[in-house]
Design an enzyme around this catalytic site. Structure first.
Site, mmCIF file in Angstrom:
data_model
loop_
_atom_site.group_PDB
_atom_site.id
_atom_site.type_symbol
_atom_site.label_atom_id
_atom_site.label_comp_id
_atom_site.label_asym_id
_atom_site.label_seq_id
_atom_site.Cartn_x
_atom_site.Cartn_y
_atom_site.Cartn_z
ATOM 1 N N CYS A 44 4.140 0.188 -12.174
ATOM 2 C CA CYS A 44 4.425 1.450 -12.870
ATOM 3 C C CYS A 44 5.580 1.218 -13.835
ATOM 4 O O CYS A 44 6.495 2.042 -13.959
ATOM 5 C CB CYS A 44 4.732 2.580 -11.886
ATOM 6 S SG CYS A 44 6.098 2.247 -10.763
ATOM 7 N N ASP B 173 1.674 -3.247 4.294
ATOM 8 C CA ASP B 173 2.989 -2.923 3.745
ATOM 9 C C ASP B 173 4.063 -3.413 4.696
ATOM 10 O O ASP B 173 3.851 -3.475 5.918
ATOM 11 C CB ASP B 173 3.148 -1.419 3.516
ATOM 12 C CG ASP B 173 4.222 -1.115 2.478
ATOM 13 O OD1 ASP B 173 3.878 -1.024 1.284
ATOM 14 O OD2 ASP B 173 5.404 -0.998 2.859
ATOM 15 N N ALA C 72 0.786 -1.238 0.000
ATOM 16 C CA ALA C 72 0.000 0.000 0.000
ATOM 17 C C ALA C 72 0.816 1.285 0.000
ATOM 18 O O ALA C 72 0.416 2.279 -0.611
ATOM 19 C CB ALA C 72 -0.948 -0.001 1.198
ATOM 20 N N ALA C 73 1.919 1.328 0.748
ATOM 21 C CA ALA C 73 2.669 2.581 0.879
ATOM 22 C C ALA C 73 3.223 3.016 -0.483
ATOM 23 O O ALA C 73 3.590 2.164 -1.296
ATOM 24 C CB ALA C 73 3.800 2.404 1.875
ATOM 25 N N PRO C 74 3.261 4.332 -0.752
ATOM 26 C CA PRO C 74 2.955 5.450 0.151
ATOM 27 C C PRO C 74 1.476 5.776 0.314
ATOM 28 O O PRO C 74 1.125 6.649 1.093
ATOM 29 C CB PRO C 74 3.679 6.626 -0.488
ATOM 30 C CG PRO C 74 3.667 6.311 -1.941
ATOM 31 C CD PRO C 74 3.813 4.814 -2.035
ATOM 32 N N ASP D 108 4.905 -8.590 6.004
ATOM 33 C CA ASP D 108 5.331 -9.084 4.702
ATOM 34 C C ASP D 108 4.160 -9.894 4.146
ATOM 35 O O ASP D 108 3.674 -10.828 4.813
ATOM 36 C CB ASP D 108 6.581 -9.959 4.854
ATOM 37 C CG ASP D 108 7.130 -10.444 3.514
ATOM 38 O OD1 ASP D 108 6.333 -10.878 2.657
ATOM 39 O OD2 ASP D 108 8.351 -10.421 3.334
#
Length: 579
Positions: free
Chosen positions: A506, A407, A384-386, A435
């Site tokens: 990404c 996260d 999830a982070a950031p 984890d």
């Protein structure tokens, strides 16, 4: 995760960046006695000079008289609220040099920190002097003096110079080495001197800073921060560069020979790692590879997402941008607007701190569209982070439903939850520090939708992350793909029968995207891919039904997402523990 030009295409930044730089350097030569001369003693207003300060004043440590100060250095008791004079175990009054170009000094120190891996290129820093005194502390420890406090215009200058110098590092180093008397001089050059030369080369070649200003200011910085001989070397090399530029005879490599030789030449001209150039030519063709490198070397474009969970609309955000005179463009994604310039104005106006909007690329917004959060659903964000996607998904639940943010990084999770509170979404989000691979072995929880925004190479966000290209190695890809497979296997166990698993990156690399999904479906026949055509505009849908954004085609970060539906029934032949 949360991110055709001619053969030699020299990036020119937007007009505002150039104008700020030119304004900052206007008159640089007038205030100098020449590149080879000594530094002028700066004029200071009464409030800037302590009573009785004169040329004979010296720095003292523990009562021992130190050698005379360097030209232009003085003690200043009044530094303004942003700069403290407290230094543990040292004299209270810091040494301030008013002669050197302060934004270049800060940029050189930042570049040193980035090179040593102790900092990263922050394009969204609200204060480029890192909360004032901290930044000056780095400068003082590195150069032996502080500079005057950075103002808003200086922040923009530092950001432009640091990000641009890092992007063009391979190109700049090739030319610096070419203009040294021998390669050994370049190879053994001290780090600070190299950073000063990189700044000078970048200003002259890419920012169109007047030659006299770039030469004189960087020579002065080298003389004061290092020694006169270093300044003389900078003077000789920069003047040689100016002559070569004026005669259009820069010693750049020719794009010729076999595939490897051409890739090497392109990697220098466009300042990318050779392995990356070869990979893009292999997967996308030479023309598309050139377009990608041009995009990565250009000024990044940012998008703002309005915080609808607080009742704001895009019209509200547009109104605020207009009041700040920030030029914008409405996005194809309803909650987003694009801005090319004016990010510092947005930051300093408090639009982010007040929870009115968040900085998030449209490509990430489209990944959330692929997830399609619906009120009442239970969703887990596995990496999830950031937290940009987590917050956006929560805002789309309209107060009904629940999101779990998992996260492995506890510090980043804390930042995520602080942002959730700022946006009024903390009651809908529960954080899990774990984890994923271990968590799934210990829990029996199942969710309606599972988002795995997997760790990846980040090859789709190189425009925004200027240093990432130099921090990635070809060998990293194999490790990342193994990790992505492991995380996909783990995430799949959290999906309810009939639920949805969304895999996203990404990256624009097919082996991290389509091939990972193909391999996953072979291992997990209980999952089937589902086209994203109902969730994103058609131009983002691939032939296989996946979501894909391309920087050169869509003018946004590169990203990928796939929807996978879990069967309602147990599939025969699936190993125990995987269904």
């Amino acid at each position: 995760m949360e991110g055709v030009a001619p053969a030699v295409s020299l990036f020119r930044p937007c007009a505002s960046a150039r104008s700020v730089l030119l304004a900052a350097d206007s008159g640089a030569a007038r205030r100098s006695t020449g590149a080879g001369g000594r530094s002028r003693v700066s004029r200071r207003s009464p409030e800037m000079s302590p009573p009785g300060a004169g040329r004979s004043a010296v720095r003292r440590h523990g009562g021992t008289e130190a050698p005379p100060r360097r030209p232009g250095i003085t003690r200043l008791p009044k530094l303004g609220p942003a700069v403290s004079t407290k230094r543990s175990g040292r004299a209270k009054d810091p040494l301030i040099n008013l002669e050197v170009s302060h934004h270049r000094a800060v940029a050189a120190v930042r570049l040193l920190r980035i090179e040593k891996g102790k900092a990263f290129v922050d394009l969204l820093n609200e204060k480029a002097n890192d909360s004032g005194d901290n930044e000056m502390g780095y400068v003082e420890r590195t150069l032996g003096f502080r500079t005057r406090y950075l103002e808003d215009r200086d922040i923009r200058l530092v950001t432009v110079i640091v990000a641009g110098t890092v992007r063009w590092k391979r190109y700049l180093d090739y030319l610096i080495m070419s203009l040294c008397s021998e390669e050994k001089v370049f190879r053994e050059m001290e780090p600070l001197l190299l950073q000063i030369l990189r700044i000078g080369f970048f200003e002259i070649l890419k920012l169109d800073v007047p030659a006299y200003a770039a030469v004189d200011e960087n020579v002065r910085l080298a003389k004061v921060a290092l020694r006169p001989g270093a300044g003389n070397m900078v003077n000789a090399i920069l003047r040689k560069l100016v002559l070569l530029k004026e005669t259009n005879s820069l010693p750049l490599p020719k794009i010729e020979g076999d595939e490897r030789a051409q890739a090497r030449a392109l990697s220098i001209i466009y300042s990318h790692p050779v392995w990356m150039v070869r990979r893009w030519i292999r997967f996308h063709g030479k023309d598309e590879a050139l377009r990608l490198m041009n995009w990565n070397n250009s000024d990044p474009r940012f998008s703002l997402r309005v915080n609808t969970s607080k009742g704001y609309t895009r019209a509200d955000l547009v109104k605020r941008l207009e009041s700040l005179q920030v030029h914008y463009e409405e996005s194809i994604v309803d909650e987003f607007v694009r801005i090319r310039e004016g990010m510092q104005a947005v930051l300093q106006a408090g639009l982010l701190k007040d929870g009115i909007c968040a900085v998030q690329d449209e490509s990430a917004g489209l990944v959330v569209s692929v997830v399609d959060p619906q009120p009442g659903e239970t969703i887990i964000d596995c990496c999830a982070a950031p937290g940009g996607k987590t917050l956006f998904m929560a805002s789309r639940l309209s107060g009904q439903g629940k999101i779990w943010a998992l996260d492995v990084n506890k510090g980043r999770l804390r930042i995520l939850m602080e942002a959730a509170k700022l946006h009024g979404l903390d009651v809908m989000i529960t954080d899990i520090h774990a984890d994923l691979r271990l968590y799934t072995k210990e829990t029996t929880a199942k969710y309606d939708k599972v988002l795995l925004d997997a760790p990846c190479s980040g090859l789709g966000v190189l425009s925004k992350r200027a240093d990432l290209r130099w921090n990635r190695q070809f060998e990293d890809l194999e490790e990342l793909m193994c990790l992505q497979d492991e995380l996909l296997d783990s995430a799949s166990t959290l999906v309810k029968p009939g639920g949805i698993l969304i895999y996203s990156t990404c990256s624009i690399d097919p082996e991290e995207n389509e091939k990972r999904i193909s391999a996953f479906v072979q291992r997990h026949p209980e999952f089937a891919t589902q086209s994203v055509c109902e969730y994103v505009p058609k131009k983002f849908v691939t032939d296989e039904g996946f979501y894909s954004s391309n920087p050169t085609k869509h003018s946004m970060d590169g990203a990928f997402a796939a929807r996978l539906v879990r069967s309602m029934h147990k599939i025969l032949g699936v190993p125990q523990g995987q269904n």
